[in-house]
Motif scaffolding. Structure first.
Motif, PDB file in Angstrom:
ATOM      1  N   THR A 234     -64.457 -59.567  49.613  1.00 39.31           N
ATOM      2  CA  THR A 234     -64.518 -60.542  50.710  1.00 39.31           C
ATOM      3  C   THR A 234     -64.012 -59.966  52.034  1.00 39.31           C
ATOM      4  O   THR A 234     -64.316 -60.508  53.097  1.00 39.31           O
ATOM      5  CB  THR A 234     -63.687 -61.796  50.360  1.00 39.31           C
ATOM      6  OG1 THR A 234     -62.322 -61.409  50.119  1.00 39.31           O
ATOM      7  CG2 THR A 234     -64.242 -62.476  49.128  1.00 39.31           C
ATOM      8  N   HIS A 235     -63.243 -58.868  51.974  1.00 40.77           N
ATOM      9  CA  HIS A 235     -62.692 -58.266  53.187  1.00 40.77           C
ATOM     10  C   HIS A 235     -63.229 -56.868  53.452  1.00 40.77           C
ATOM     11  O   HIS A 235     -62.818 -56.218  54.405  1.00 40.77           O
ATOM     12  CB  HIS A 235     -61.163 -58.197  53.090  1.00 40.77           C
ATOM     13  CG  HIS A 235     -60.503 -59.531  52.933  1.00 40.77           C
ATOM     14  ND1 HIS A 235     -60.061 -59.993  51.717  1.00 40.77           N
ATOM     15  CD2 HIS A 235     -60.223 -60.507  53.831  1.00 40.77           C
ATOM     16  CE1 HIS A 235     -59.532 -61.193  51.863  1.00 40.77           C
ATOM     17  NE2 HIS A 235     -59.619 -61.537  53.128  1.00 40.77           N
TER      18      HIS A 235
ATOM     19  N   ASP B 120     -70.559 -57.220  45.203  1.00 38.00           N
ATOM     20  CA  ASP B 120     -70.515 -57.774  43.852  1.00 38.00           C
ATOM     21  C   ASP B 120     -69.098 -57.666  43.292  1.00 38.00           C
ATOM     22  O   ASP B 120     -68.693 -56.622  42.752  1.00 38.00           O
ATOM     23  CB  ASP B 120     -71.506 -57.013  42.966  1.00 38.00           C
ATOM     24  CG  ASP B 120     -71.699 -57.652  41.597  1.00 38.00           C
ATOM     25  OD1 ASP B 120     -70.801 -58.388  41.141  1.00 38.00           O
ATOM     26  OD2 ASP B 120     -72.744 -57.398  40.972  1.00 38.00           O
ATOM     27  N   GLY B 121     -68.340 -58.750  43.415  1.00 37.30           N
ATOM     28  CA  GLY B 121     -66.957 -58.746  42.968  1.00 37.30           C
ATOM     29  C   GLY B 121     -66.811 -58.533  41.472  1.00 37.30           C
ATOM     30  O   GLY B 121     -65.895 -57.843  41.019  1.00 37.30           O
ATOM     31  N   GLY B 122     -67.718 -59.113  40.679  1.00 35.59           N
ATOM     32  CA  GLY B 122     -67.652 -58.956  39.236  1.00 35.59           C
ATOM     33  C   GLY B 122     -67.866 -57.514  38.820  1.00 35.59           C
ATOM     34  O   GLY B 122     -67.155 -56.988  37.953  1.00 35.59           O
ATOM     35  N   ALA B 123     -68.842 -56.860  39.433  1.00 40.14           N
ATOM     36  CA  ALA B 123     -69.113 -55.456  39.110  1.00 40.14           C
ATOM     37  C   ALA B 123     -67.969 -54.562  39.571  1.00 40.14           C
ATOM     38  O   ALA B 123     -67.642 -53.571  38.905  1.00 40.14           O
ATOM     39  CB  ALA B 123     -70.424 -55.014  39.772  1.00 40.14           C
TER      40      ALA B 123
ATOM     41  N   VAL C 158     -58.677 -50.163  48.047  1.00 36.79           N
ATOM     42  CA  VAL C 158     -59.408 -51.322  47.541  1.00 36.79           C
ATOM     43  C   VAL C 158     -58.463 -52.495  47.305  1.00 36.79           C
ATOM     44  O   VAL C 158     -58.736 -53.632  47.716  1.00 36.79           O
ATOM     45  CB  VAL C 158     -60.169 -50.978  46.251  1.00 36.79           C
ATOM     46  CG1 VAL C 158     -60.825 -52.228  45.655  1.00 36.79           C
ATOM     47  CG2 VAL C 158     -61.228 -49.924  46.519  1.00 36.79           C
ATOM     48  N   TYR C 159     -57.329 -52.243  46.655  1.00 28.83           N
ATOM     49  CA  TYR C 159     -56.426 -53.337  46.316  1.00 28.83           C
ATOM     50  C   TYR C 159     -55.881 -54.042  47.557  1.00 28.83           C
ATOM     51  O   TYR C 159     -55.713 -55.271  47.574  1.00 28.83           O
ATOM     52  CB  TYR C 159     -55.270 -52.827  45.452  1.00 28.83           C
ATOM     53  CG  TYR C 159     -55.714 -52.199  44.149  1.00 28.83           C
ATOM     54  CD1 TYR C 159     -56.923 -52.552  43.554  1.00 28.83           C
ATOM     55  CD2 TYR C 159     -54.939 -51.228  43.519  1.00 28.83           C
ATOM     56  CE1 TYR C 159     -57.340 -51.973  42.368  1.00 28.83           C
ATOM     57  CE2 TYR C 159     -55.351 -50.646  42.332  1.00 28.83           C
ATOM     58  CZ  TYR C 159     -56.554 -51.017  41.768  1.00 28.83           C
ATOM     59  OH  TYR C 159     -56.974 -50.436  40.594  1.00 28.83           O
ATOM     60  N   ARG C 160     -55.604 -53.271  48.600  1.00 26.56           N
ATOM     61  CA  ARG C 160     -55.100 -53.883  49.829  1.00 26.56           C
ATOM     62  C   ARG C 160     -56.139 -54.788  50.480  1.00 26.56           C
ATOM     63  O   ARG C 160     -55.783 -55.730  51.199  1.00 26.56           O
ATOM     64  CB  ARG C 160     -54.631 -52.807  50.803  1.00 26.56           C
ATOM     65  CG  ARG C 160     -53.310 -52.138  50.411  1.00 26.56           C
ATOM     66  CD  ARG C 160     -52.745 -51.308  51.544  1.00 26.56           C
ATOM     67  NE  ARG C 160     -53.608 -50.178  51.869  1.00 26.56           N
ATOM     68  CZ  ARG C 160     -53.529 -48.983  51.294  1.00 26.56           C
ATOM     69  NH1 ARG C 160     -52.619 -48.752  50.349  1.00 26.56           N
ATOM     70  NH2 ARG C 160     -54.336 -48.004  51.643  1.00 26.56           N
ATOM     71  N   LEU C 161     -57.417 -54.518  50.213  1.00 28.93           N
ATOM     72  CA  LEU C 161     -58.470 -55.372  50.757  1.00 28.93           C
ATOM     73  C   LEU C 161     -58.468 -56.761  50.138  1.00 28.93           C
ATOM     74  O   LEU C 161     -59.138 -57.672  50.636  1.00 28.93           O
ATOM     75  CB  LEU C 161     -59.842 -54.718  50.538  1.00 28.93           C
ATOM     76  CG  LEU C 161     -60.150 -53.483  51.393  1.00 28.93           C
ATOM     77  CD1 LEU C 161     -61.475 -52.866  50.966  1.00 28.93           C
ATOM     78  CD2 LEU C 161     -60.184 -53.851  52.871  1.00 28.93           C
TER      79      LEU C 161
END
Length: 229
Positions: free
Chosen positions: A107-108, A199-202, A147-150
Motif C-alpha cells: 500500500t506504500h 499483490d500483497g498476498g503474493a 520492505v517491512y518499513r513500508l
C-alpha cells in the motif's frame, strides 16, 4: 552549580554513547557480523565500535538482559548457539510478523522502492558470487527491512528486528548452500515482482517462503553443529 552542570553533561554524554554503542552492536548481531559461540569482551567490543569501555559495557549489559548475549564468565559473554526448539520458535514468530509487514507494504510501495530493492539485490548477488557471505547478510537485511518499513508500522518493525537479533548470527549456517542453490535470490525476485503487481498476498508468500527455506537449512546446520564430537 557549574560543577553540577558539568556532571550532568558528562552523564548525558555517556548515556548517548551507550545508546549509540548498543544500537550499533545489536545491528551487527542482527546482520550476522558475529557467529554463534563467538566470545565478546568489553575491550573487544570497545575496539570494534571505537568507544571507551563504559558505553561498550553498557551495550553488552543491555543485550544480555535481552538474552541476545549470554555470560560465559565474569568478564566474557558469548553469542548463544540456538537449539532446534529456539530456531522453530523464532521461525514461527518471524513468519507471522514478517508476513504481515510484507503484505501491508504494497500500500506504500512506489517505483523508486522497487528500484532500490533491485540495486540491493545486485549487491547480494555479487557478494554471493564472491563468497563474501558477511556482505551478503548485510545487504539481505537491507532488502528485508526496506520492505517491512513500508508497512508503516514502526512498532511491528521493531518486533521483527528483535527476532533478527536472536537469529542473525545463525544465518551463516545458510551458506554455501543458499549461495549455490539461489534460494534467497529466487524468493527476493518473487517479492519484487509481487510489489510491482501490487499483490500483497503474493508478497507475503514470497517472504514466508524465504523464511521457511532458511529454516530448513538452519535446522540442518544446528544438527550438524550439535553432532560434532
Amino acid at each position: 552549580m557549574n560543577e553540577t552542570l558539568s556532571v550532568d553533561a558528562s552523564q548525558k554524554q555517556n548515556a548517548n554513547l551507550g545508546d549509540a554503542a548498543y544500537a550499533e552492536l545489536k545491528e551487527r548481531l542482527s546482520r550476522g557480523a558475529y557467529r554463534p559461540g563467538d566470545k565478546l569482551t568489553v575491550r573487544s567490543v570497545a575496539e570494534v565500535l571505537g568507544v571507551s569501555s563504559t558505553p561498550a559495557r553498557d551495550a553488552i549489559n543491555r543485550l544480555t538482559a535481552e538474552s541476545v548475549l549470554v555470560y560465559a564468565g565474569p568478564k566474557t559473554v558469548i553469542v548463544p548457539i540456538l537449539t532446534e526448539a529456539d530456531l522453530r520458535e523464532i521461525t514461527l514468530i518471524r513468519i507471522a510478523l514478517e508476513g504481515l509487514a510484507a503484505q501491508l507494504a504494497v500500500t506504500h510501495c512506489k517505483p523508486e522502492h522497487i528500484e532500490k530493492l533491485g540495486e540491493i539485490q545486485k549487491c547480494i548477488n555479487t557478494a554471493l558470487a564472491d563468497g563474501a557471505y558477511e556482505a551478503a547478510l548485510w545487504y539481505n537485511k537491507e532488502f528485508h527491512f526496506l520492505v517491512y518499513r513500508l508497512s508503516g508500522l514502526p512498532h511491528l518493525v521493531s518486533l521483527i528486528d528483535a527476532q533478527w537479533r536472536r537469529v542473525g548470527p545463525s544465518f551463516y549456517g545458510l551458506y554455501p548452500e543458499f549461495a549455490d542453490e539461489k534460494h534467497g535470490v529466487r524468493n527476493h525476485q518473487m517479492a519484487m515482482e509481487a510489489l510491482a503487481d501490487g499483490d500483497g498476498g503474493a508478497l507475503r508468500a514470497a517472504f514466508e517462503n524465504d523464511i521457511r527455506d532458511g529454516y530448513r537449512r538452519l535446522r540442518l546446520a544446528v544438527r550438524e553443529f550439535t553432532s560434532r564430537p
